[in-house]
Design an enzyme around this catalytic site. Sequence first.
Site, short mmCIF file in Angstrom:
data_model
loop_
_atom_site.label_atom_id
_atom_site.label_comp_id
_atom_site.label_asym_id
_atom_site.label_seq_id
_atom_site.Cartn_x
_atom_site.Cartn_y
_atom_site.Cartn_z
N LEU A 15 42.08 40.05 52.67
CA LEU A 15 42.69 39.62 51.78
C LEU A 15 43.01 38.47 50.37
O LEU A 15 43.39 37.85 49.75
CB LEU A 15 43.75 39.17 52.50
CG LEU A 15 44.70 40.48 53.75
CD1 LEU A 15 44.75 39.57 54.42
CD2 LEU A 15 44.71 41.82 53.31
N ALA A 16 41.45 38.68 49.82
CA ALA A 16 41.57 37.40 48.25
C ALA A 16 42.53 38.31 47.36
O ALA A 16 43.27 39.33 47.61
CB ALA A 16 40.16 38.06 47.67
N VAL A 17 42.28 37.98 46.10
CA VAL A 17 43.41 38.98 45.06
C VAL A 17 43.66 40.32 45.47
O VAL A 17 44.42 41.22 45.63
CB VAL A 17 42.96 37.88 43.88
CG1 VAL A 17 43.89 38.92 43.08
CG2 VAL A 17 43.41 36.72 44.24
N ALA A 81 30.69 42.00 48.98
CA ALA A 81 29.35 43.12 49.34
C ALA A 81 28.09 42.22 49.87
O ALA A 81 28.22 40.58 49.72
CB ALA A 81 29.12 43.28 48.56
N ASN A 107 32.02 46.26 46.21
CA ASN A 107 31.16 47.15 44.69
C ASN A 107 29.91 46.90 45.81
O ASN A 107 29.03 46.27 45.22
CB ASN A 107 30.66 46.46 43.80
CG ASN A 107 32.01 46.52 42.75
OD1 ASN A 107 32.05 47.97 42.36
ND2 ASN A 107 32.23 45.23 41.73
N SER A 133 38.05 50.58 40.94
CA SER A 133 37.77 50.04 39.58
C SER A 133 39.62 49.94 38.80
O SER A 133 40.65 50.51 39.07
CB SER A 133 37.43 50.62 38.85
OG SER A 133 36.94 50.17 37.37
N LYS A 187 30.27 53.85 41.37
CA LYS A 187 31.27 52.91 40.97
C LYS A 187 29.78 51.73 39.69
O LYS A 187 30.44 51.58 38.82
CB LYS A 187 32.22 52.84 42.00
CG LYS A 187 32.30 51.28 41.60
CD LYS A 187 33.28 51.24 41.22
CE LYS A 187 34.01 49.65 40.45
NZ LYS A 187 33.13 48.48 40.11
N HIS A 190 29.20 53.14 36.47
CA HIS A 190 30.43 52.78 35.96
C HIS A 190 30.80 51.45 35.58
O HIS A 190 30.68 51.20 34.10
CB HIS A 190 31.72 53.35 36.73
CG HIS A 190 33.13 52.43 36.24
ND1 HIS A 190 32.67 50.55 36.42
CD2 HIS A 190 34.58 53.01 35.51
CE1 HIS A 190 34.52 50.83 35.45
NE2 HIS A 190 34.88 51.84 34.99
N ASN A 191 29.46 51.09 36.53
CA ASN A 191 29.92 49.25 35.75
C ASN A 191 28.45 49.07 34.71
O ASN A 191 28.36 48.36 33.54
CB ASN A 191 29.63 48.18 36.84
CG ASN A 191 31.01 48.19 37.85
OD1 ASN A 191 31.47 49.10 37.79
ND2 ASN A 191 30.89 47.31 38.43
N GLU A 194 30.25 50.18 31.94
CA GLU A 194 31.07 48.59 31.57
C GLU A 194 30.61 47.72 30.53
O GLU A 194 30.95 47.42 29.55
CB GLU A 194 32.16 48.04 32.33
CG GLU A 194 32.98 47.07 32.50
CD GLU A 194 33.07 46.77 34.05
OE1 GLU A 194 33.24 47.82 34.26
OE2 GLU A 194 32.78 45.28 33.94
N TYR A 195 29.19 47.31 31.08
CA TYR A 195 28.26 46.29 30.27
C TYR A 195 28.02 46.80 29.07
O TYR A 195 28.04 45.87 27.61
CB TYR A 195 26.97 45.89 30.89
CG TYR A 195 27.10 45.29 32.59
CD1 TYR A 195 28.47 45.63 33.19
CD2 TYR A 195 25.99 44.56 33.02
CE1 TYR A 195 28.26 44.79 34.85
CE2 TYR A 195 26.43 43.72 34.13
CZ TYR A 195 26.59 43.66 34.43
OH TYR A 195 27.22 43.16 35.70
C1 6PG Z 1 36.37 47.03 38.01
C2 6PG Z 1 35.08 46.16 37.58
C3 6PG Z 1 34.83 45.19 38.87
C4 6PG Z 1 33.18 44.01 38.58
C5 6PG Z 1 33.87 42.61 37.71
C6 6PG Z 1 32.64 42.04 37.50
O1 6PG Z 1 35.55 48.20 37.43
O2 6PG Z 1 37.04 46.38 38.29
O3 6PG Z 1 33.64 46.84 37.37
O4 6PG Z 1 34.19 45.79 39.77
O5 6PG Z 1 32.33 43.96 39.60
O6 6PG Z 1 33.98 42.78 37.11
O7 6PG Z 1 31.82 42.71 37.01
P1 6PG Z 1 30.48 41.72 37.15
O8 6PG Z 1 30.11 39.98 37.15
O9 6PG Z 1 29.35 42.47 36.82
O10 6PG Z 1 30.32 41.37 35.45
#
Ligand code: 6PG
Length: 484
Positions: A15-17, A81, A107, A133, A187, A190-191, A194-195
């Site tokens: 139950l973290a955020v 994780a 993750n 996500s 996922k 996806h990340n 995102e990067y």
């Molecule tokens: C999401 C984000 C999340 C991610 C954090 C930090 O999809 O909600 O991708 O899962 O883990 O935003 O990610 P980094 O530390 O790798 O930038």
Amino acid sequence: MNTPENLAQIGVVGLAVMGSNLARNFASRGHTVAVYNRSPEKTRTLIAEHGTDGNFIASETIEDFVASLERPRKAIIMVQAGPATDAVISQLADAMEDGDIIIDGGNALFNDTIRREKEMAERNRHFVGAGISGGEEGALNGPSIMPGGPKESWETLGPLLESIAAVVDGTPCVTHIGPDGAGHFVKMVHNGIEYADMQVIGEAYQLLRFGAGMEPAEIADVFAEWNRGDLDSYLIEITAEVLRQVDAETGKPLVDVILDAAGQKGTGRWTVKEALDLGVPVTGIGEAVFARALSSSLDQRKAAQGNLPTGALKTFQELNLDKERFVEDVRRALYASKLVAYSQGFDEIKAGSDEYGWGVDPRDLATIWRGGCIIRAKFLNRIVEAYDNDPALPALLLDPYFKGELGDLIDSWREVVIVATQLGLPVPVFSSSLSYYDSLRAERLPAAIIQGQRDFFGAHTYRRIDKEGTFHTQWSGDRSEIES
Ligand code: 6PG
């Protein structure tokens, strides 16, 4: 005493955020939610602050938590994780019964999920690795959810996850991705995307700020304008917000007082490592990961600053560039580089799906990424259409719509990479993506000379363009060619 009518339809462990917000999201949809955290304080805080938001059943032992779930029991793990996840899985599996479902919403590395799913199946427990996500806000109001695991679990879990996911055009941003580790794999990619998305935005900022000499607030207006067009996306939107923020302590733009050393929890790295093993060139994602690593090499950077020859640089004024034109060229370079990153990301997902036999549908992914997740963007609708039109598209870039877009972007893309080079400003993803693009469309690549070199020093053979077979030249002999 737990009677059937007051058992929980779903439970959250951790139950973290993120975990708390997910539990609150389920409760806000009318579900009774069981909640548990190893340290009870977090559980008590959730109930104290949000207990009236819905029906929660709080427990201070895993056994009581499991007992408060209706059958088949469904518990989502939202802990860090790694070993912590394994510990909770073991505790839940011990307390649960046949057919109950454990969902890992962290993750996790997809290989771990494949292992865990096998282990749990041997104990008649269902195990679902689900990518979630959207960050804290998404967890509370509607994430994009990417569950893997057994199809049978999806039959039970689907309606619950659909009730909390983001919704776009009436479609929940959740679907069954595929068996075992498929959810955590997509996922991860996806990340990685995102990067790359974040890095190309950063490179655009760098050019407008240190090339064109624009102030953060002015650049924020540019990003806000871009957000009304093809680049309409969560990341562009929040970048404008970050650029508008003024640091209370110094009165300077916040972006100027933030240390330019990017962190990374690891999912971007995993994406690149897996792509190397799969043989998929995710150059945009790779350069974005390396850019974060370089930015954090502070000692090496300090040693290099003002200590390396720059060559003959030009200033924006010396290049006599029109600012409005340049801003538009940068927008187009950003859009083109972003397209490359998505195309490469979908290539990796296809390669992973083929390798592990998951049957991942790229159209499904683009559909559930339209909302809730960090890379949510208007142009994902176009990706859905691309795979609608041709599910076997050899590369996203080759979709007729995107080919048309690239026709409008390419000249600006080349111009921006040239100008960045003349200004001495780093654009690793803009430039590597342009080289990827030129490599993909090239008639001939330098690989021919590489094959010759490999055959010369290692007799590794080569194929020919004019006939079948593999050949070796007898470099240390008469240099005649033999078929190997
Ligand atoms: C999401 C984000 C999340 C991610 C954090 C930090 O999809 O909600 O991708 O899962 O883990 O935003 O990610 P980094 O530390 O790798 O930038």
